[in-house]
Design an enzyme around this catalytic site. Sequence first.
Site, PDB file in Angstrom:
ATOM      1  N   ARG A   1     -11.236  22.646 -33.252  1.00 53.87           N
ATOM      2  CA  ARG A   1     -10.000  21.750 -33.130  1.00 53.87           C
ATOM      3  C   ARG A   1      -9.980  20.801 -34.302  1.00 53.87           C
ATOM      4  NH1 ARG A   1     -12.138  21.490 -28.011  1.00 53.87           N
ATOM      5  NH2 ARG A   1     -13.093  19.386 -28.207  1.00 53.87           N
TER       6      ARG A   1
ATOM      7  N   LYS B   1       2.041   6.451 -29.107  1.00 53.04           N
ATOM      8  CA  LYS B   1       2.889   7.064 -28.423  1.00 53.04           C
ATOM      9  C   LYS B   1       2.549   7.088 -26.760  1.00 53.04           C
ATOM     10  CE  LYS B   1       3.084  11.691 -26.798  1.00 53.04           C
ATOM     11  NZ  LYS B   1       3.069  13.143 -27.022  1.00 53.04           N
TER      12      LYS B   1
ATOM     13  N   LYS C   1      11.765   8.901 -27.957  1.00 50.57           N
ATOM     14  CA  LYS C   1      11.355  10.188 -28.103  1.00 50.57           C
ATOM     15  C   LYS C   1      12.157  10.771 -26.759  1.00 50.57           C
ATOM     16  CE  LYS C   1       7.731  13.681 -28.754  1.00 50.57           C
ATOM     17  NZ  LYS C   1       6.422  13.764 -29.738  1.00 50.57           N
TER      18      LYS C   1
END
Length: 343
Positions: free
Chosen positions: A46, A136, A219
């Site tokens: 990753r 976020k 968003k």
Amino acid sequence: MSTAYLELTARCIVAGDKGILAADETPETLTRRFLARGIESTPDSRRAYRQMLFTTPGISPYIGGVILQDETIRQSSDAGIPLPRLLADQGIVPGIKVDLGAKALAGCPGERVTEGLDGLRARLEEYSGMGARFAKWRAVLLIGDGLPSTKCVRANAHALARYAATCQEVGMVPIVEPEVLMDGAHSMERCEEVTGQVLQVVFDELASQQVELEGMLLKPNMVVAGTASAAQPAPEAVAAATLRCLRRHVPPAVPGVVFLSGGQDALSATLHLSLINQGREVKPWTLTFSYGRALQDEALIAWSGHEESVAAAQRAFLHRAGCEAAAAQGRYAPEMETAASAA
Ligand code: 13P
């Protein structure tokens, strides 16, 4: 933290119609995407994947911010440079996903509320020390028979507002993400109605928690028909409905609206963004992208876990990011895709 500092940071992320790369998939989600392509998923694979994206030559004119995830913000490049610093050195603002995921909401079968307010301030302070300048939090709302319920919308909006206020107090710009999911057979009109209601409640809660609108980014989803709907509207209709919904429900003090792609294929997400920006109505916000899948899918396929494919994957990512940045200026044309493949 002063509103001026937060607003400057928010505007910096989307300046020049740049957008955001959402690279904040949890290890579980990225593992699912890797396995679907036969890629082994380990902390190091990753890390290698994210490094491939973040070191793409020439990316900084298109990408103003990257959303990281807890695992990634602690990782370093092959050269030993912490990944948030690697981004900041290119003028890309590092951000961080701070919610702890959507969990079953009591009394609301089939609906979820995003958790993570406990300990949030300490997490934000730690991430800020690691270089994150924005955060976020994603809420998910499902359209269905009688859904989303008022209770679910209100619970998620309240959590979003508490999160946003805490971010601002520690000096980080909150990205407020209320995502009305594309799952289902609903019409575009129903999506517009629900998205409008959700945005209205979100801004009501943000006002209650005294969130400074100038120092945040929104968003949202675009207004589209459900994936299982037989009637898929034309791209121009999606753009018109999305812009109408934003103009009705998003205050002009918000500096930027950064759309999620939400499962749209890359070309649709790009075309829709471009058409939204071509709308002739007054648009008081920067309208750009904060895409995960739509930005990464082609690069992930090209990479497929192979070191020797890094350059090809980076070409794919640079091309997609360039198209999105063109779309953020309303200048995308589908011919840009074929011109790239012919080159
Ligand atoms: P998608 O663009 O793949 O929807 O991801 C954006 C995101 O950050 C979802 O939370």
